[in-house]
Design a protein around this motif. Structure first.
Motif, mmCIF file in Angstrom:
data_model
loop_
_atom_site.group_PDB
_atom_site.id
_atom_site.type_symbol
_atom_site.label_atom_id
_atom_site.label_comp_id
_atom_site.label_asym_id
_atom_site.label_seq_id
_atom_site.Cartn_x
_atom_site.Cartn_y
_atom_site.Cartn_z
ATOM 1 N N VAL A 231 0.866 -1.183 0.000
ATOM 2 C CA VAL A 231 0.000 0.000 0.000
ATOM 3 C C VAL A 231 0.899 1.229 0.000
ATOM 4 O O VAL A 231 1.798 1.361 0.841
ATOM 5 N N ARG A 232 0.676 2.130 -0.941
ATOM 6 C CA ARG A 232 1.520 3.315 -1.064
ATOM 7 C C ARG A 232 0.664 4.576 -1.211
ATOM 8 O O ARG A 232 -0.455 4.537 -1.721
ATOM 9 N N ASP A 233 1.245 5.712 -0.798
ATOM 10 C CA ASP A 233 0.574 7.019 -0.825
ATOM 11 C C ASP A 233 1.028 7.797 -2.067
ATOM 12 O O ASP A 233 2.228 7.987 -2.287
ATOM 13 N N ASN A 234 0.067 8.248 -2.879
ATOM 14 C CA ASN A 234 0.442 9.047 -4.062
ATOM 15 C C ASN A 234 0.344 10.549 -3.838
ATOM 16 O O ASN A 234 0.737 11.337 -4.701
ATOM 17 N N LYS A 235 -0.240 10.960 -2.699
ATOM 18 C CA LYS A 235 -0.407 12.385 -2.383
ATOM 19 C C LYS A 235 -1.157 13.121 -3.493
ATOM 20 O O LYS A 235 -1.055 14.334 -3.619
ATOM 21 N N TYR A 236 -1.880 12.376 -4.299
ATOM 22 C CA TYR A 236 -2.596 12.870 -5.482
ATOM 23 C C TYR A 236 -1.668 13.668 -6.396
ATOM 24 O O TYR A 236 -1.995 14.746 -6.889
ATOM 25 N N ASN A 237 -0.483 13.095 -6.625
ATOM 26 C CA ASN A 237 0.528 13.718 -7.467
ATOM 27 C C ASN A 237 0.982 12.692 -8.507
ATOM 28 O O ASN A 237 1.443 11.612 -8.145
ATOM 29 N N PRO A 238 0.837 12.981 -9.797
ATOM 30 C CA PRO A 238 1.193 11.989 -10.820
ATOM 31 C C PRO A 238 2.631 11.493 -10.725
ATOM 32 O O PRO A 238 2.895 10.311 -10.921
ATOM 33 N N GLN A 239 3.572 12.391 -10.431
ATOM 34 C CA GLN A 239 4.966 11.964 -10.333
ATOM 35 C C GLN A 239 5.160 11.012 -9.157
ATOM 36 O O GLN A 239 5.829 9.976 -9.284
ATOM 37 N N THR A 240 4.581 11.350 -8.017
ATOM 38 C CA THR A 240 4.676 10.469 -6.849
ATOM 39 C C THR A 240 3.993 9.134 -7.125
ATOM 40 O O THR A 240 4.498 8.068 -6.744
ATOM 41 N N HIS A 241 2.868 9.195 -7.801
ATOM 42 C CA HIS A 241 2.137 7.976 -8.152
ATOM 43 C C HIS A 241 3.034 7.042 -8.968
ATOM 44 O O HIS A 241 3.108 5.836 -8.692
ATOM 45 N N ASN A 242 3.720 7.581 -9.951
ATOM 46 C CA ASN A 242 4.605 6.763 -10.770
ATOM 47 C C ASN A 242 5.785 6.231 -9.966
ATOM 48 O O ASN A 242 6.195 5.071 -10.131
ATOM 49 N N GLU A 243 6.329 7.052 -9.090
ATOM 50 C CA GLU A 243 7.473 6.616 -8.285
ATOM 51 C C GLU A 243 7.118 5.411 -7.407
ATOM 52 O O GLU A 243 7.879 4.434 -7.353
ATOM 53 N N VAL A 244 5.979 5.478 -6.733
ATOM 54 C CA VAL A 244 5.633 4.359 -5.851
ATOM 55 C C VAL A 244 5.167 3.142 -6.660
ATOM 56 O O VAL A 244 5.358 1.995 -6.229
ATOM 57 N N TYR A 245 4.593 3.398 -7.820
ATOM 58 C CA TYR A 245 4.247 2.289 -8.718
ATOM 59 C C TYR A 245 5.503 1.528 -9.129
ATOM 60 O O TYR A 245 5.525 0.284 -9.127
ATOM 61 N N GLN A 246 6.547 2.255 -9.467
ATOM 62 C CA GLN A 246 7.794 1.598 -9.857
ATOM 63 C C GLN A 246 8.371 0.786 -8.698
ATOM 64 O O GLN A 246 8.986 -0.263 -8.914
ATOM 65 N N GLU A 247 8.161 1.253 -7.470
ATOM 66 C CA GLU A 247 8.643 0.526 -6.294
ATOM 67 C C GLU A 247 7.979 -0.840 -6.139
ATOM 68 O O GLU A 247 8.622 -1.810 -5.738
ATOM 69 N N ILE A 248 6.684 -0.919 -6.451
ATOM 70 C CA ILE A 248 5.939 -2.142 -6.125
ATOM 71 C C ILE A 248 5.576 -2.993 -7.332
ATOM 72 O O ILE A 248 5.164 -4.136 -7.167
ATOM 73 N N LYS A 249 5.746 -2.472 -8.538
ATOM 74 C CA LYS A 249 5.183 -3.180 -9.691
ATOM 75 C C LYS A 249 5.814 -4.545 -9.922
ATOM 76 O O LYS A 249 5.171 -5.448 -10.459
ATOM 77 N N GLY A 250 7.061 -4.741 -9.511
ATOM 78 C CA GLY A 250 7.701 -6.033 -9.675
ATOM 79 C C GLY A 250 7.332 -7.032 -8.606
ATOM 80 O O GLY A 250 7.832 -8.169 -8.617
ATOM 81 N N LYS A 251 6.447 -6.634 -7.692
ATOM 82 C CA LYS A 251 6.103 -7.480 -6.549
ATOM 83 C C LYS A 251 4.611 -7.824 -6.478
ATOM 84 O O LYS A 251 4.195 -8.582 -5.606
ATOM 85 N N VAL A 252 3.823 -7.254 -7.377
ATOM 86 C CA VAL A 252 2.378 -7.472 -7.322
ATOM 87 C C VAL A 252 1.868 -8.018 -8.655
ATOM 88 O O VAL A 252 2.438 -7.731 -9.716
ATOM 89 N N LEU A 253 0.797 -8.790 -8.577
ATOM 90 C CA LEU A 253 0.157 -9.285 -9.792
ATOM 91 C C LEU A 253 -0.633 -8.177 -10.474
ATOM 92 O O LEU A 253 -0.624 -8.049 -11.700
ATOM 93 N N ALA A 254 -1.340 -7.380 -9.678
ATOM 94 C CA ALA A 254 -2.216 -6.335 -10.212
ATOM 95 C C ALA A 254 -2.373 -5.259 -9.157
ATOM 96 O O ALA A 254 -1.873 -5.390 -8.029
ATOM 97 N N LEU A 255 -3.088 -4.199 -9.494
ATOM 98 C CA LEU A 255 -3.380 -3.123 -8.557
ATOM 99 C C LEU A 255 -4.843 -3.198 -8.130
ATOM 100 O O LEU A 255 -5.745 -3.080 -8.963
#
Length: 433
Positions: free
Chosen positions: A106-130
């Motif tokens: 579970v990650r916080d995007n702060k409703y910011n597209p750049q932050t959203h992408n950063e945390v997505y990159q952190e977890i995308k290799g570890k999850v099947l889906a969102l």
């Protein structure tokens, strides 16, 4: 919509080398429970908090507005409801020999597209889906990468652009259809001659404003478009536009705090017209704000589904899962509803023998209906139907007339107005604003 390019090779390798809790994150499919093919985000080992040591684990990610963004008062209950939903799934047997974990990533995007992408990159290799990707502009920041890597997501948003995306499992009427229905309802009820859309810019606000514009023009009404910025201290321009141009109806598409600032500010300056807020524009906490009297007098709420206390099997299951200690909030309702199609896709993928990311996307595209346990009308969840499968029904409620939580009067049950019924959705509505 393509706002980000592909990952660099170095970033891909970095994600590929990241290991967590012993999962194999290689792209090569492997045999899972019952011989079902699996790849990223699934382990033979049990989920960290699972009581079922004989089950493997499906990891789902959540990216939401959990602290400082304009929608955090909705996003926190959305997220808690989704955690409760998947706990219920696990208690009922899980999915094909696996429990589902929607808490580890579970990650916080702060409703910011750049932050959203950063945390997505952190977890995308570890999850099947969102299990959740909150916000249409934020989700747009990761969508190209989602397509490239077969990542499926349940969005916490309703932009009409999702009708054209295979990697998105949207639920309920989009902002465009919702606003069309709101204007059609108002035309029959309040007989307005002028409609104003006050809205944030981007896929969220522009989509709703476009629907209001299309409906106003079809009904022969004058349309006025007013964009505003997020922030209670930035609504003076919108308030001035309302009190000087005096529309009969205002469709407002902002964050909840901004809604209070606009409605309260306009009423204070003598405005007596009607407001109908798009679904994310409301939060029950507004009834404790100085704008409460104005909201009670002037405000109605449109929405893609019925409110927290409604009497359907799905609503009851949600309330039972959350327990009596929670303060009712339709963030919970939304989080619960958004989870049904991902569960249906997981079950369909498992039944097909392919729980890889590509197999999950394929299964999602094959769904002709989803069992929402009565929370959406029959026929909802027809992803195989593409654009033609989009649900167009929405509701109108009066959240300020009751207590805003357990008592939210339903003004008009699921309906489709003539504008949405006849409209041909050939591209995202916001492109026509």
């Amino acid at each position: 919509m393509k706002r980000l390019g592909a990952l660099t090779l170095a970033a891909v390798l970095a994600v590929g080398l990241t290991a967590c809790r012993g999962e194999d994150n290689s792209d090569a499919p492997k045999a899972g429970a019952g011989g079902v093919k699996t790849d990223t985000g699934i382990t033979k080992e049990p989920c960290p908090k699972s009581e079922h040591k004989d089950r493997g684990c499906i990891y789902l990610g959540i990216i939401s507005d959990l602290t400082v963004g304009p929608f955090h008062a909705l996003a926190v209950p959305i997220t808690e409801a989704q955690k409760a939903f998947w706990k219920r799934v696990n208690a009922q047997g899980g999915v094909g020999g696996y429990d589902v974990d929607a808490e580890t990533y579970v990650r916080d995007n702060k409703y910011n597209p750049q932050t959203h992408n950063e945390v997505y990159q952190e977890i995308k290799g570890k999850v099947l889906a969102l299990a959740q990707s909150l916000g249409s502009p934020t989700t747009a920041a990761i969508l190209p990468d989602m397509k490239q890597n077969n990542v499926l997501a349940a969005p916490a948003a309703w932009t009409s652009a999702y009708a054209f995306e295979d990697n998105i499992l949207e639920s309920g009427a989009n902002y465009c259809f919702e606003s069309m229905n709101a204007v059609d309802y108002a035309k029959d009820t309040f007989k307005p001659k002028t409609v104003m859309a006050v809205h944030l810019a981007g896929d969220y606000g522009d989509d709703a404003a476009a629907g209001a514009k299309i409906a106003a023009e079809k009904n022969g009404l004058t349309f006025i478009d007013v964009k505003t910025d997020s922030g209670t201290d930035k609504q003076a321009g919108a308030v001035t536009a309302i009190v000087t141009q005096k529309p009969d109806l205002v469709i407002i598409t902002t964050g909840p705090a901004d809604t209070a600032a606009v409605v309260g500010g306009a009423a204070q300056r003598g405005f007596t017209g009607k407001f109908i807020g798009t679904s994310p524009s409301w939060n029950p906490g507004l009834l404790q704000s100085p704008a409460a009297p104005a909201l009670k007098a002037l405000y109605l709420q449109s929405g893609p589904w019925k409110t927290f206390s409604s009497d359907t099997p799905g609503h009851k299951a949600m309330r039972d899962a959350l327990g009596s200690s929670v303060t009712p909030n339709d963030g919970y309702t939304s989080g619960w509803v958004w989870s049904y199609p991902l569960l249906a896709a997981l079950k369909a993928a498992q039944a097909s023998g392919d729980l890889t990311r590509a197999g999950l996307v394929k299964a999602a595209k094959s769904l002709t209906k989803v069992d929402y346990e009565g929370m959406l009308p029959e026929g909802a969840g027809n992803y195989a139907g593409g654009v033609d499968g989009q649900i167009r029904q929405s509701i109108i409620s009066n959240p300020a007339a009751g207590n805003g939580t357990t008592d939210v009067p339903l003004v008009k049950d699921f309906f489709v107005g003539p504008t949405a019924k006849d409209y041909k959705l050939d591209k995202p509505c916001y492109e026509k604003l």
